[in-house]
Design a protein around this motif. Structure first.
Motif, PDB file in Angstrom:
ATOM      1  N   PHE A  60      35.879 114.410 -48.269  1.00 35.84           N
ATOM      2  CA  PHE A  60      35.558 114.139 -49.642  1.00 35.84           C
ATOM      3  C   PHE A  60      35.630 112.738 -49.873  1.00 35.84           C
ATOM      4  CE2 PHE A  60      36.881 118.649 -49.718  1.00 35.84           C
ATOM      5  CZ  PHE A  60      35.813 118.940 -50.489  1.00 35.84           C
ATOM      6  N   GLU A  61      34.747 112.341 -50.856  1.00 38.52           N
ATOM      7  CA  GLU A  61      34.945 110.965 -51.513  1.00 38.52           C
ATOM      8  C   GLU A  61      36.330 110.995 -52.081  1.00 38.52           C
ATOM      9  OE1 GLU A  61      32.319 112.800 -52.551  1.00 38.52           O
ATOM     10  OE2 GLU A  61      30.887 112.165 -51.065  1.00 38.52           O
ATOM     11  N   HIS A 102      29.206 116.891 -54.643  1.00 44.80           N
ATOM     12  CA  HIS A 102      30.185 116.687 -53.533  1.00 44.80           C
ATOM     13  C   HIS A 102      29.567 117.382 -52.264  1.00 44.80           C
ATOM     14  CE1 HIS A 102      32.957 114.232 -55.379  1.00 44.80           C
ATOM     15  NE2 HIS A 102      32.836 115.052 -56.444  1.00 44.80           N
ATOM     16  N   CYS A 127      40.089 120.828 -47.641  1.00 45.84           N
ATOM     17  CA  CYS A 127      41.250 120.185 -48.471  1.00 45.84           C
ATOM     18  C   CYS A 127      42.545 121.100 -48.712  1.00 45.84           C
ATOM     19  CB  CYS A 127      40.877 120.003 -49.896  1.00 45.84           C
ATOM     20  SG  CYS A 127      40.058 121.569 -50.733  1.00 45.84           S
ATOM     21  N   LYS A 145      33.708 119.559 -45.120  1.00 45.95           N
ATOM     22  CA  LYS A 145      34.991 119.352 -46.017  1.00 45.95           C
ATOM     23  C   LYS A 145      35.855 120.384 -46.018  1.00 45.95           C
ATOM     24  CE  LYS A 145      31.324 117.261 -48.892  1.00 45.95           C
ATOM     25  NZ  LYS A 145      31.266 115.895 -48.877  1.00 45.95           N
ATOM     26  N   TYR A 162      38.105 116.348 -60.139  1.00 47.82           N
ATOM     27  CA  TYR A 162      38.593 117.509 -60.344  1.00 47.82           C
ATOM     28  C   TYR A 162      39.756 118.096 -61.413  1.00 47.82           C
ATOM     29  CZ  TYR A 162      39.990 122.473 -58.994  1.00 47.82           C
ATOM     30  OH  TYR A 162      40.504 123.693 -59.158  1.00 47.82           O
ATOM     31  N   TYR A 192      36.981 112.462 -55.568  1.00 52.58           N
ATOM     32  CA  TYR A 192      37.107 114.096 -55.639  1.00 52.58           C
ATOM     33  C   TYR A 192      38.064 114.570 -56.536  1.00 52.58           C
ATOM     34  CZ  TYR A 192      37.352 118.849 -54.200  1.00 52.58           C
ATOM     35  OH  TYR A 192      37.627 120.155 -54.198  1.00 52.58           O
ATOM     36  N   ASN A 193      39.195 114.291 -56.189  1.00 56.50           N
ATOM     37  CA  ASN A 193      40.486 115.135 -56.611  1.00 56.50           C
ATOM     38  C   ASN A 193      40.583 114.706 -58.012  1.00 56.50           C
ATOM     39  OD1 ASN A 193      42.347 117.147 -56.288  1.00 56.50           O
ATOM     40  ND2 ASN A 193      43.978 115.589 -56.189  1.00 56.50           N
TER      41      ASN A 193
END
Length: 191
Positions: free
Chosen positions: A72-73, A125, A51, A49, A80, A76-77
């Motif tokens: 990531f799914e 995650h 980002c 993973k 977050y 995710y963000n």
């Protein structure tokens, strides 16, 4: 960069750094650069993973809504930003962090694995090991790269952190150049 950083690297590591820098240089657009770099970082650092967050226009904070990520799914963000960002141990230290730092350098694993942030967010995650590369040009924040691995793998080694330390200034300058070029292109289109 310390002498120990360079001496810990092998020929293959330096080739990886040059390849990543070359990949970034070949990209004409910032978002393409981000996507390409994430793909290659996963291969080079054997992580599942990644980002890439850009800094805000002032270079003082991260634009958390504008993330590009791999592995990531989709939620995710959103999760977050809505809640877990406030629990992230990297955030309060962002401006004091060295260019490369691993999660266990910020919070020991024993303490991290007892936290809500780990159990309710990272673990869901499949994130156990994490390395953050902070991109800066001088004092200006350009962005951050997050590289993650699951629990059944190994933590990032000293050699991998050293490789990331050598890579960080190259990516910082290339990113700065690409952002400026994109701004010039937009301004030219308005004329």
């Amino acid at each position: 960069m310390h002498f120990a950083t360079l001496t810990s690297l092998r020929h293959r590591d330096l080739k990886d750094v040059l390849f990543l820098a070359g990949t970034a240089l070949e990209c004409n657009e910032v978002n393409r650069l981000r996507t390409e770099i994430l793909c290659e970082l996963q291969r080079v650092f054997k992580c599942n993973k990644t980002c890439f967050y850009l800094a805000d226009k002032d270079g003082q904070d991260i634009d958390y809504a504008g993330v590009v990520h791999r592995g990531f799914e989709n939620n995710y963000n959103t999760e977050y930003i809505q809640y877990y960002k406030q629990l992230d141990p990297f955030i309060p230290m962002l401006h004091e962090l060295p260019p490369v730092v691993t999660g266990d350098e910020i919070v020991p694993f024993k303490a991290l694995t007892k936290s809500e942030y780990y159990n309710d967010f990272l673990l869901t995650h499949s994130i156990h090991y994490h390395m953050l590369i902070t991109l800066r040009c001088g004092k200006r924040l350009m962005g951050t790269l997050g590289l993650s691995r699951p629990r059944d793998t190994t933590n990032f080694t000293f050699r991998e952190r050293s490789k990331a330390e050598v890579l960080a200034p190259y990516l910082s300058k290339i990113l700065e150049e690409k952002i400026l070029l994109n701004q010039f292109r937009r301004e030219a289109q308005l004329l």
